[in-house]
Design a protein around this motif. Structure first.
Motif, PDB file in Angstrom:
ATOM      1  N   GLU A 154      13.452 -24.799   5.719  1.00  0.00           N
ATOM      2  CA  GLU A 154      12.603 -23.730   6.265  1.00  0.00           C
ATOM      3  C   GLU A 154      11.818 -23.056   5.152  1.00  0.00           C
ATOM      4  O   GLU A 154      10.638 -22.765   5.312  1.00  0.00           O
ATOM      5  CB  GLU A 154      13.465 -22.663   6.948  1.00  0.00           C
ATOM      6  N   THR A 157       8.857 -25.143   4.071  1.00  0.00           N
ATOM      7  CA  THR A 157       7.760 -25.095   5.034  1.00  0.00           C
ATOM      8  C   THR A 157       7.040 -23.749   4.947  1.00  0.00           C
ATOM      9  O   THR A 157       5.807 -23.690   4.872  1.00  0.00           O
ATOM     10  CB  THR A 157       8.312 -25.273   6.459  1.00  0.00           C
ATOM     11  N   ALA A 158       7.819 -22.656   4.943  1.00  0.00           N
ATOM     12  CA  ALA A 158       7.219 -21.323   4.926  1.00  0.00           C
ATOM     13  C   ALA A 158       6.394 -21.121   3.654  1.00  0.00           C
ATOM     14  O   ALA A 158       5.302 -20.562   3.687  1.00  0.00           O
ATOM     15  CB  ALA A 158       8.302 -20.252   5.028  1.00  0.00           C
ATOM     16  N   ARG A 160       4.935 -23.420   1.774  1.00  0.00           N
ATOM     17  CA  ARG A 160       3.697 -24.209   1.764  1.00  0.00           C
ATOM     18  C   ARG A 160       2.648 -23.586   2.675  1.00  0.00           C
ATOM     19  O   ARG A 160       1.471 -23.514   2.327  1.00  0.00           O
ATOM     20  CB  ARG A 160       3.992 -25.656   2.140  1.00  0.00           C
ATOM     21  N   GLN A 161       3.106 -23.104   3.850  1.00  0.00           N
ATOM     22  CA  GLN A 161       2.162 -22.471   4.770  1.00  0.00           C
ATOM     23  C   GLN A 161       1.588 -21.193   4.145  1.00  0.00           C
ATOM     24  O   GLN A 161       0.383 -20.939   4.212  1.00  0.00           O
ATOM     25  CB  GLN A 161       2.854 -22.117   6.094  1.00  0.00           C
ATOM     26  N   ALA A 188      12.673 -16.633   5.809  1.00  0.00           N
ATOM     27  CA  ALA A 188      13.232 -17.859   5.237  1.00  0.00           C
ATOM     28  C   ALA A 188      13.784 -17.598   3.834  1.00  0.00           C
ATOM     29  O   ALA A 188      14.837 -18.121   3.458  1.00  0.00           O
ATOM     30  CB  ALA A 188      12.163 -18.951   5.203  1.00  0.00           C
TER      31      ALA A 188
ATOM     32  N   SER B 111      -1.744 -22.662  11.464  1.00  0.00           N
ATOM     33  CA  SER B 111      -1.092 -23.477  10.450  1.00  0.00           C
ATOM     34  C   SER B 111      -2.028 -23.638   9.268  1.00  0.00           C
ATOM     35  O   SER B 111      -2.875 -24.522   9.249  1.00  0.00           O
ATOM     36  CB  SER B 111      -0.718 -24.843  11.031  1.00  0.00           C
ATOM     37  N   PRO B 112      -1.875 -22.751   8.275  1.00  0.00           N
ATOM     38  CA  PRO B 112      -2.771 -22.808   7.114  1.00  0.00           C
ATOM     39  C   PRO B 112      -2.793 -24.194   6.469  1.00  0.00           C
ATOM     40  O   PRO B 112      -3.835 -24.627   5.971  1.00  0.00           O
ATOM     41  CB  PRO B 112      -2.166 -21.782   6.157  1.00  0.00           C
ATOM     42  N   LEU B 113      -1.643 -24.893   6.498  1.00  0.00           N
ATOM     43  CA  LEU B 113      -1.599 -26.220   5.864  1.00  0.00           C
ATOM     44  C   LEU B 113      -2.549 -27.188   6.546  1.00  0.00           C
ATOM     45  O   LEU B 113      -3.105 -28.065   5.910  1.00  0.00           O
ATOM     46  CB  LEU B 113      -0.179 -26.782   5.944  1.00  0.00           C
ATOM     47  N   MET B 145       8.033 -22.590  13.291  1.00  0.00           N
ATOM     48  CA  MET B 145       7.534 -21.601  12.354  1.00  0.00           C
ATOM     49  C   MET B 145       6.073 -21.253  12.650  1.00  0.00           C
ATOM     50  O   MET B 145       5.679 -20.090  12.624  1.00  0.00           O
ATOM     51  CB  MET B 145       7.678 -22.098  10.916  1.00  0.00           C
TER      52      MET B 145
END
Lengths: 426, 200
Positions: A154, A157-158, A160-161, A188, B111-113, B145
């Motif tokens: 988690e 992912t958090a 990277r976003q 997270a 989703s910024p990615l 998320m």
């Protein structure tokens, strides 16, 4: 559970060799270049699906062959014998089977056994980058607890976003678009950070005790987690406030600069009596980083910068012997913690750890290993062990039949090796 | 390797979700084997659906015409608005027969990615819909998320006077505890509710 037998096919220097182990202490003895390290690496490959030494897995395959396969049987009182098999061929990928059933991920493989390895590359745990230490801790704890593994995923992912959104804000998006990612990241970060803090707290006492018997000199080794999150008390609300204060700086860099992704595990040496071992986790903030020190002075949300009181960082100042002792102590601590948590004793693979210990410390290590379930330890010289230790151990002499010495092998010796079955190989 | 027409079909098929280059190749060769009357209805169906079906001008659900069937239904309760990521989510929620309000499709999640920013979703349209009538907005984005972040972002944008709720997450109905994964069970524990009346 313990490793009862191992078969290596086309693995490094092994053409096709099988070896059996005992449930307690195993001593693998052989001269240089007889395949001692390869044997441990092969067992690890079967139980973890990867090599502890290299990421380039084509290097695992015997030169001139097209695939490698490792079969391992686990024996133990609880469940009947378990068979695990991992095969790898470049271009076809890796395949793992547990009792004949395909295993789809390395995580799944990792959860099934508790194993710990010391190879020459393990010294990088002390000498190498913080990322390596975080990855080691997370892999160990993730295998023990699925929720820890989920928390670690988690966070990635958090992170990277949030980094992507920081970049977007830097190139013109409204700063408000960061708010939801701050919240996701904080949630997270705290979830993983708290788990890591608790993990290191549980490890540090065991680490100090194990190190006491291994460390050269009279000093005491201490394991400590350095986390920026300590400055916000591992609290979500306080972390969110910290992120709000840091937003201009983070936006300018387009990077998250505060959080458990910057944690580090420190191996410290303190003079005896200076710091009682056992309570060492996470009392210091990240004082080592000047950027943090400056930020901590500027931001009221951070506690005072706590300089490590007299601890020598083994990463920077430790001798080779001290660094080795620190890694060994960490592995022993992990093994004990895993036993306490799961009831399974697991297996320690130790490559050539005796040569740099003196006589008294060798005895202490062997004594520690004897209470630690199965241990498979390689050595060039049986004299590192005393008679009484060897009487109770399984001694395996290398080279095994079917192992093939790299470099020294003539073409005829190579051809004479037992030919592995090709069709059903993978 | 193939003639340009075959190559083009493979490329187009491979763009579809869940279809890789190998499957695209297999489908293409399968289609080549079929008689025209067996396969041309597929092409016609694709053309028809793209000509007739568009998005509802109010809620961005799939619609044959100006408004979708939900928005056109006068019996639906305009005080309740359920916000979802995709039109498909509406079908799922409709199947429960529990919800009698209206929907709003965002068209994805932040989703910024993947470069999905608030402007790429139908958030502005949602805000302009939340006028006098709407009393409650149910945020039914996925419990991932990206879904959570989207729900949070939308919740912050909505005016204070409307009630904003989020779907609960927890155990599947009719399931045994022993089969629940740790994450679901953990969330169900955190979100537990009192059995006594009047307590939250």
């Amino acid at each position: 559970m313990f490793v009862s037998s191992l078969r290596l096919v086309n693995f490094r220097s092994y053409c096709d060799a099988t070896v059996s182990f005992g449930a307690g202490l195993n001593v693998v003895v052989g001269q240089n270049a007889t395949g001692k390290t390869n044997l441990l690496e092969g067992a690890w490959f079967a139980l973890r699906g990867s090599s502890p030494r290299t990421r380039r897995e084509e290097k695992l395959i015997t030169w001139g062959e097209r695939f490698t396969r490792v079969e391992l049987v686990l024996g133990g009182p609880a469940a009947g014998p378990q068979a695990v098999e991992v095969a790898y061929a470049p271009g076809q990928g890796k395949r793992a089977r547990w009792n004949g059933v395909e295993v789809t991920s390395q995580d799944e493989l990792r959860e099934r056994t508790q194993v710990f390895i010391f190879v020459p590359e393990s010294l990088l745990l002390v000498k190498g980058s913080p990322a390596r230490r975080r990855a080691h801790l997370d892999a160990f704890a993730g295998a023990l607890d699925a929720r820890y593994a989920a928390a670690a995923r988690e966070l990635q992912t958090a992170l990277r976003q949030r980094n992507a959104q920081l970049l977007a804000v830097r190139s013109g998006a409204s700063p408000g678009t960061l708010d939801p990612w701050d919240v996701q990241f904080a949630r997270a970060a705290v979830a993983l950070g708290q788990r890591r803090r608790d993990l290191v707290a549980e490890l540090s006492g065991r680490f100090a005790a194990a190190a006491a018997g291994l460390a050269p000199g009279v000093s005491t080794f201490v394991l400590r987690l350095n986390s920026q999150l300590a400055g916000v008390g591992y609290e979500e609300a306080a972390l969110l406030e910290e992120l709000r204060l840091r937003r201009p700086g983070e936006t300018a860099r387009g990077l998250s600069l505060f959080g458990p992704h910057r944690d580090d595990l420190r191996f410290l040496e303190v003079d005896a009596g200076e710091d009682a071992p056992g309570f060492a986790a996470d009392e210091a903030t990240d004082a080592g980083s000047p950027a943090f020190a400056a930020a901590a002075l500027a931001g009221p949300a951070c506690g005072p910068v706590d300089l490590p009181h007299g601890g020598r960082d083994l990463r920077l100042f430790g001798s080779q012997g001290e660094q080795r002792a620190a890694v060994l102590a960490l592995l022993l601590a992990e093994q004990q913690l895993a036993t306490a948590r799961t009831g399974e004793q697991g297996t320690l693979f130790l490559d050539d750890v005796m040569s740099e210990l003196d006589h008294a410390r060798r005895r202490l290590l062997v004594r520690q290993l004897r209470c630690a379930g199965q241990a498979i330890i390689t050595t060039t010289d049986l004299h590192y062990f005393v008679e009484e230790e060897l009487d109770q151990a399984t001694v395996i002499e290398l080279p095994l039949a079917g192992s093939l010495r790299l470099g020294g092998a003539s073409p005829s010796a190579y051809a004479a090796g037992p030919a592995p079955p090709r069709e059903d190989a993978l | 390797m193939y003639s340009p027409a075959v190559e083009r079909l493979i490329t187009e098929l491979a763009k579809l979700p869940g279809i890789g280059p190998r499957t695209a190749q297999r489908l293409t060769f399968h289609m080549l084997k079929l008689r025209p009357d067996e396969i041309l209805p597929l092409a016609a169906a694709i053309t028809e659906v793209k000509e007739k079906i568009g998005f509802c001008s109010r809620c961005f659900n799939l619609a044959e015409g100006e408004l979708c069937t939900v928005c056109a239904d006068m019996r639906r309760d305009p005080r309740l608005l359920c916000v979802v990521e995709q039109p498909f989510d509406i079908v799922t929620i409709e199947r429960t027969r529990e919800f009698r309000g209206l929907y709003h499709v965002l068209g994805g999640a932040l989703s910024p990615l993947d470069g999905v920013e608030p402007d790429d979703l139908h958030i502005a349209e949602l805000l302009s819909r939340v006028d006098g009538d709407v009393e409650e907005v149910i945020l039914a984005t996925n419990p991932t998320m990206t879904g959570e972040a989207t729900a949070m972002y939308v919740a912050d944008m909505l005016p204070r006077r409307v009630r904003v709720t989020r779907l609960a997450s927890g155990l599947p109905v009719g399931g045994d505890l022993e089969y629940a994964d740790e994450l679901t069970l953990g969330r169900a524990l955190v979100g537990r509710r009192s059995l006594r009346r009047g307590e939250e």
